[in-house]
Design an enzyme around this catalytic site. Structure first.
Site, short mmCIF file in Angstrom:
data_model
loop_
_atom_site.label_atom_id
_atom_site.label_comp_id
_atom_site.label_asym_id
_atom_site.label_seq_id
_atom_site.Cartn_x
_atom_site.Cartn_y
_atom_site.Cartn_z
N PHE A 125 41.31 120.94 55.65
CA PHE A 125 41.03 121.92 54.60
C PHE A 125 41.18 121.27 53.22
O PHE A 125 42.13 120.50 53.00
CB PHE A 125 41.97 123.11 54.72
N ASP A 207 48.75 122.26 60.04
CA ASP A 207 48.29 123.46 59.34
C ASP A 207 47.65 124.37 60.39
O ASP A 207 46.60 124.04 60.95
CB ASP A 207 47.28 123.11 58.25
N TYR A 232 46.80 136.09 56.70
CA TYR A 232 45.77 137.07 56.34
C TYR A 232 44.49 136.95 57.15
O TYR A 232 43.59 137.77 57.00
CB TYR A 232 45.44 136.99 54.85
N LYS A 233 44.41 135.97 58.04
CA LYS A 233 43.21 135.81 58.87
C LYS A 233 43.40 136.61 60.16
O LYS A 233 43.36 137.84 60.14
CB LYS A 233 42.95 134.33 59.13
N ARG A 382 29.71 130.67 59.48
CA ARG A 382 30.77 130.84 60.48
C ARG A 382 30.81 132.29 60.95
O ARG A 382 30.73 133.22 60.15
CB ARG A 382 32.14 130.45 59.90
#
Length: 422
Positions: A125, A207, A232-233, A382
């Site tokens: 990321f 991560d 939050y995902k 995605r």
């Protein structure tokens, strides 16, 4: 040929099907396939946050800190047990993923004095890479990057132990890798890569932002040293919800982070002149946590614990396989590519679809077809399975609408502007 009835039959046999009714779905016609970016709101969370703000903040005021003071640790224990496979006392829910990564990266580097190399991968990321670039520059270290964005180097961004071993020697202090890569959805072999790095005396900082809540993590069993991630995902704790950090229990007295604060002080309310670190995970906390945010995390962890990560991972595998079948049926003939491993054990909860006109297609999916995907430059769309609320019917209709958009050419009715899309 997969049809809508097949999707409905999959929903009828889905052991998690009833959890969808526990989320707020404002538009039933919308196909929400972006749970890997932001999870839906659980109805119970809205109620819990309202109770906390009205009764806790509004009613208790400052006396509420009697129950809030240890909340980052308490919720950390719940998160660890629910989604990380981590025994109590090793997880803290606090700050952001970036802050936690910076602190643990420096702690690991300081615990390997005399070593001057950091290893990261090209597909990691961006923020993680930027933080490590900054650390390397500040400390005069060498940052080595594994070039795994090219399929010629590593299939769909996967890193094997053999690939990692090529970049390891006795000068490497830290390796930083994602468990599930944010772009391709490729899943790394956590225990194997951790053991490979440990054989060379290096830490691996994982991560888990795109893995937590989608695959069944087993940190204690896998021998993970340190890890960070967001909530939050797939954890459905809300935009900007607090992140977490994991530090294996036997490292608590070894690792020292570069930022100390009064919440990590041994005698917090003595307000002494010098810092004396508290034992355990409390010693890693800096300052007052977000109580509203922690309330949301605590509620979402209750839902996930009830569902069970074994069933959640199974739904991720089945759902992504279902969408790959639909890709083969509808999208590949239209010029789409698949940049996600086809083997379920090598991927997380989302698929990475490529197309030369991905920017226009992604906007048209939202504006015309009422399908919500995620777009990544230059050519990637995605789509994700969030197991607690994404139905097979929703996946089917979402990809059917996408195929219809592209086959009809209607995706070209949206405008693309310099630097992005309208």
């Amino acid at each position: 040929m997969i049809d809508l009835e097949h999707a409905r039959s999959r929903d009828a046999s889905d052991p998690l099907r009833d959890f969808r009714n526990r989320f707020i779905i404002a538009d039933p016609d919308q196909c929400y396939l972006d749970g890997n970016s932001l999870g839906r709101l659980p109805a119970a969370t809205a109620e819990a946050v309202q109770r906390m703000t009205l009764d806790g903040w509004g009613g208790d005021l400052v006396t509420g800190w009697g129950g809030w003071i240890d909340m980052a640790q308490r919720v950390g224990d719940k998160l660890g047990l629910s989604v990380l496979g981590a025994a109590a006392g090793q997880v803290l829910v606090t700050d952001t993923t970036s802050v936690n990564l910076y602190r643990l990266a420096l702690a690991a580097i300081k615990d390997r004095p005399g070593r001057s190399t950091i290893v990261v991968d090209e597909a990691n990321f961006p923020t993680d890479r930027y933080i490590l670039q900054g650390i390397a520059a500040d400390l005069g270290m060498r940052l080595v990057t594994i070039p795994n964005e090219s399929p010629d180097v590593a299939e769909c961004e996967r890193i094997t132990p053999e690939i990692l071993a090529e970049y390891l020697d006795d000068d490497v202090a830290l390796v930083c890798v994602q468990i599930v890569n944010y772009r391709s959805g490729a899943r790394q072999d956590v225990p194997a890569l951790t053991a490979t790095a440990r054989d060379h005396g290096a830490y691996v900082l994982w991560d888990a932002s795109h893995a937590v809540g989608s695959i069944d993590l087993r940190f204690d069993e896998w021998g993970v040293d340190i890890a960070v991630g967001c909530t939050y995902k797939y954890c459905n704790s809300g935009p900007g919800s607090p992140a977490w950090m994991y530090v294996r229990s036997d490292l608590h007295d070894t690792l020292r982070t570069p930022i100390d604060g009064w919440f990590g002080q041994k005698d917090q309310f003595t307000m002494g002149p010098t810092f004396e670190r508290a034992s355990g995970m409390r010693g890693f906390q800096i300052a007052s946590p977000s109580i509203v945010g922690l309330t949301a995390v605590e509620e979402s962890m209750s839902i996930i614990a009830e569902a069970g990560m074994d069933r959640i991972e199974a739904k991720c595998a089945e759902g992504t396989s279902f969408m790959i079948d639909l890709f083969d049926q509808w999208l590949e003939p239209l010029g789409f590519g698949l940049d996600t491993p086809r083997s379920a054990e090598h991927r997380g909860g989302h698929l990475s679809l490529t197309h030369p006109e991905a920017a226009q297609i992604s906007v048209a999916m939202r504006q015309i077809a009422n399908v919500i995907p995620d777009y990544r430059k230059p050519n990637t769309i995605r789509v994700a399975v969030a197991p607690l609320y994404t139905s097979f019917k929703e996946m089917y209709i979402g990809l059917e609408r996408t195929a219809d958009l592209v086959s009809s050419g209607r995706h070209r009715d949206v405008a693309v502007i310099e630097g992005g899309v309208t």
